[in-house]
Motif scaffolding. Structure first.
Motif, mmCIF file in Angstrom:
data_model
loop_
_atom_site.group_PDB
_atom_site.id
_atom_site.type_symbol
_atom_site.label_atom_id
_atom_site.label_comp_id
_atom_site.label_asym_id
_atom_site.label_seq_id
_atom_site.Cartn_x
_atom_site.Cartn_y
_atom_site.Cartn_z
ATOM 1 N N GLY A 113 38.425 6.805 23.054
ATOM 2 C CA GLY A 113 38.994 5.675 22.339
ATOM 3 C C GLY A 113 38.740 5.842 20.850
ATOM 4 O O GLY A 113 39.082 6.860 20.258
ATOM 5 N N ASP A 114 38.093 4.838 20.250
ATOM 6 C CA ASP A 114 37.756 4.909 18.826
ATOM 7 C C ASP A 114 36.342 5.429 18.600
ATOM 8 O O ASP A 114 35.875 5.499 17.452
ATOM 9 C CB ASP A 114 37.883 3.521 18.183
ATOM 10 C CG ASP A 114 39.318 3.017 18.178
ATOM 11 O OD1 ASP A 114 40.221 3.862 18.087
ATOM 12 O OD2 ASP A 114 39.526 1.789 18.274
ATOM 13 N N LEU A 115 35.660 5.785 19.673
ATOM 14 C CA LEU A 115 34.269 6.236 19.569
ATOM 15 C C LEU A 115 34.204 7.752 19.440
ATOM 16 O O LEU A 115 34.792 8.482 20.247
ATOM 17 C CB LEU A 115 33.485 5.792 20.806
ATOM 18 C CG LEU A 115 32.014 6.242 20.899
ATOM 19 C CD1 LEU A 115 31.192 5.622 19.774
ATOM 20 C CD2 LEU A 115 31.430 5.871 22.265
ATOM 21 N N LEU A 116 33.500 8.239 18.429
ATOM 22 C CA LEU A 116 33.294 9.675 18.240
ATOM 23 C C LEU A 116 32.144 10.130 19.126
ATOM 24 O O LEU A 116 30.987 9.767 18.893
ATOM 25 C CB LEU A 116 32.985 9.973 16.766
ATOM 26 C CG LEU A 116 32.661 11.426 16.415
ATOM 27 C CD1 LEU A 116 33.842 12.344 16.727
ATOM 28 C CD2 LEU A 116 32.253 11.554 14.945
ATOM 29 N N PRO A 132 34.988 10.619 12.193
ATOM 30 C CA PRO A 132 36.011 11.302 12.992
ATOM 31 C C PRO A 132 37.185 11.786 12.157
ATOM 32 O O PRO A 132 37.591 11.146 11.185
ATOM 33 C CB PRO A 132 36.453 10.231 13.997
ATOM 34 C CG PRO A 132 36.093 8.934 13.362
ATOM 35 C CD PRO A 132 34.867 9.186 12.547
ATOM 36 N N CYS A 133 37.725 12.928 12.529
ATOM 37 C CA CYS A 133 38.960 13.443 11.946
ATOM 38 C C CYS A 133 40.126 12.947 12.784
ATOM 39 O O CYS A 133 40.009 12.785 13.996
ATOM 40 C CB CYS A 133 38.945 14.968 11.920
ATOM 41 S SG CYS A 133 37.588 15.675 10.943
ATOM 42 N N GLY A 151 42.470 12.939 23.800
ATOM 43 C CA GLY A 151 41.428 12.494 22.877
ATOM 44 C C GLY A 151 40.699 13.609 22.160
ATOM 45 O O GLY A 151 39.601 13.392 21.634
ATOM 46 N N TYR A 152 41.295 14.799 22.103
ATOM 47 C CA TYR A 152 40.647 15.939 21.462
ATOM 48 C C TYR A 152 41.378 16.324 20.179
ATOM 49 O O TYR A 152 42.608 16.323 20.127
ATOM 50 C CB TYR A 152 40.619 17.151 22.400
ATOM 51 C CG TYR A 152 39.966 16.873 23.733
ATOM 52 C CD1 TYR A 152 38.604 16.628 23.822
ATOM 53 C CD2 TYR A 152 40.713 16.843 24.914
ATOM 54 C CE1 TYR A 152 37.996 16.364 25.041
ATOM 55 C CE2 TYR A 152 40.121 16.590 26.138
ATOM 56 C CZ TYR A 152 38.757 16.349 26.195
ATOM 57 O OH TYR A 152 38.174 16.089 27.403
#
Length: 351
Positions: A174-177, A202-203, A142-143
């Protein structure tokens, strides 16, 4: 200087740093023995305080990396304190004998990674394969690196890779920044998402894939993939001149818009001596109108290229000083591209 870790263990570091950056200095650890393969990043001033939450998250979420890999990810493992105040963090040392990748892409004549020789190109493919695997590992957790560039990569003569300066990365759950990236470098940025930074959006993984392709291109050719010249203007009437402009407007010198360019520096044509799948990977990655490429695609292509037997000799690099750089009209450029692609050895004097 003596610092303390979170368990109040005394940590003696060397008096002189061995690496330095805009945010802080990096010191080797003298004692205790449990930190013999680690170092300390000591932040300048109070810069550490803006990173505390993110660093704590990274420390509490260690990466799982197989012990036999040919790459290291220099991930924070603990804070260090001075007079009970956090001043930096502990991280693994790079592989022994490591040097900056930035120095390698500028040179042809490294005895192991000689860009003019078949074995040198294969060894550079191996370096890139190890880098791509390291990035894939980060993506899996997730990075997104975002500030990916040669200056943040170290290599050893054995082909081992170390990723450094990772405390500015983007962290997703997940989809959370969770944490936005805190730095990026324009000439390695993904043009389609560059506004995400200021907008706190988010990128995607494609940012790192695009940055990786630029680094790979430089490592294989010694030139940034968007160095060229044109007479084109932006919609606002400004001259298209810097690398980011060429990236934004799909002006990859060996891509579909090559005919719009005034001068394509000859080192770009060296790409035509490499396996076709490598050429296609660059063209697809740098074409913002095409579907995006994932790191897994780069890993697979590089693995195949390492074992590829169609690499040709590289008289272009050996004879590069005999080339004269003049402006070519479109027809001449097209003929040059075709001839270069199918013959692989060409010495041209243009007058």
């Amino acid at each position: 200087m003596t610092l303390r870790d979170s368990q109040n263990t005394a940590i003696l570091i060397e008096s002189n740093y061995f690496a330095s950056g805009g945010e802080g200095n990096v010191y080797r650890i003298i004692s205790p023995n449990k930190y013999q393969n680690y170092c300390v990043k000591f932040f300048h001033g109070d810069k550490v305080f803006s990173r505390l939450d993110k660093l704590e998250y990274m420390i509490n979420h260690p990466l799982r990396i197989p012990s036999n890999t040919q790459y290291k990810i220099c991930w924070p493992t603990d804070f260090v304190y001075n007079n009970s105040q956090p001043v930096g963090f502990i991280m693994p040392l790079a592989f022994s004998g490591s040097k900056s990748l930035y120095s390698l892409y500028l040179k042809d004549d490294n005895s192991i990674f000689d860009r003019r020789k078949d074995y040198g190109i294969r060894n550079r493919f191996k370096l890139l394969f190890n880098i791509a695997n390291a990035i894939s590992n980060l993506h899996h957790h997730g990075y997104i690196i975002v500030d990916f560039k040669p200056q943040n990569l170290l290599f050893s003569d054995a082909g081992q890779i170390s990723l450094i300066d990772l405390d500015s990365i983007q962290i997703m759950l997940g989809d959370l920044l969770l944490y936005s990236p805190t730095a990026f470098t324009q000439e390695y940025a993904y043009p389609k998402e560059i506004n995400n930074i200021s907008q706190k959006k988010p990128c995607s993984k494609y940012w790192d894939t695009y940055s990786f392709a630029i680094v790979a291109y430089q490592l294989l050719t010694s030139i940034h993939p968007f160095i060229a010249s044109s007479n084109l203007k932006t919609p606002g009437g400004d001259e298209i001149s810097d690398r980011l402009d060429f990236m934004r407007y799909n002006l990859y010198p060996l891509g579909k818009n090559a005919s719009k360019l005034r001068v394509i520096p000859p080192p770009h044509y060296y790409i035509n001596l490499l396996p076709y799948k490598i050429q296609d990977l660059f063209e697809q990655t740098f074409d913002l109108d095409k579907s995006c490429v994932l790191m897994e695609d780069s890993v697979a292509t590089l693995l195949e290229s390492i074992n590829n037997d169609i690499l040709r000799s590289n008289p272009f690099r050996e004879k590069r000083n005999q080339f004269l750089f003049y402006e070519l009209d479109f027809l001449t450029k097209q003929l040059l591209e075709i001839f270069w692609k199918y013959h692989g050895s060409l010495l041209i004097f243009l007058t």
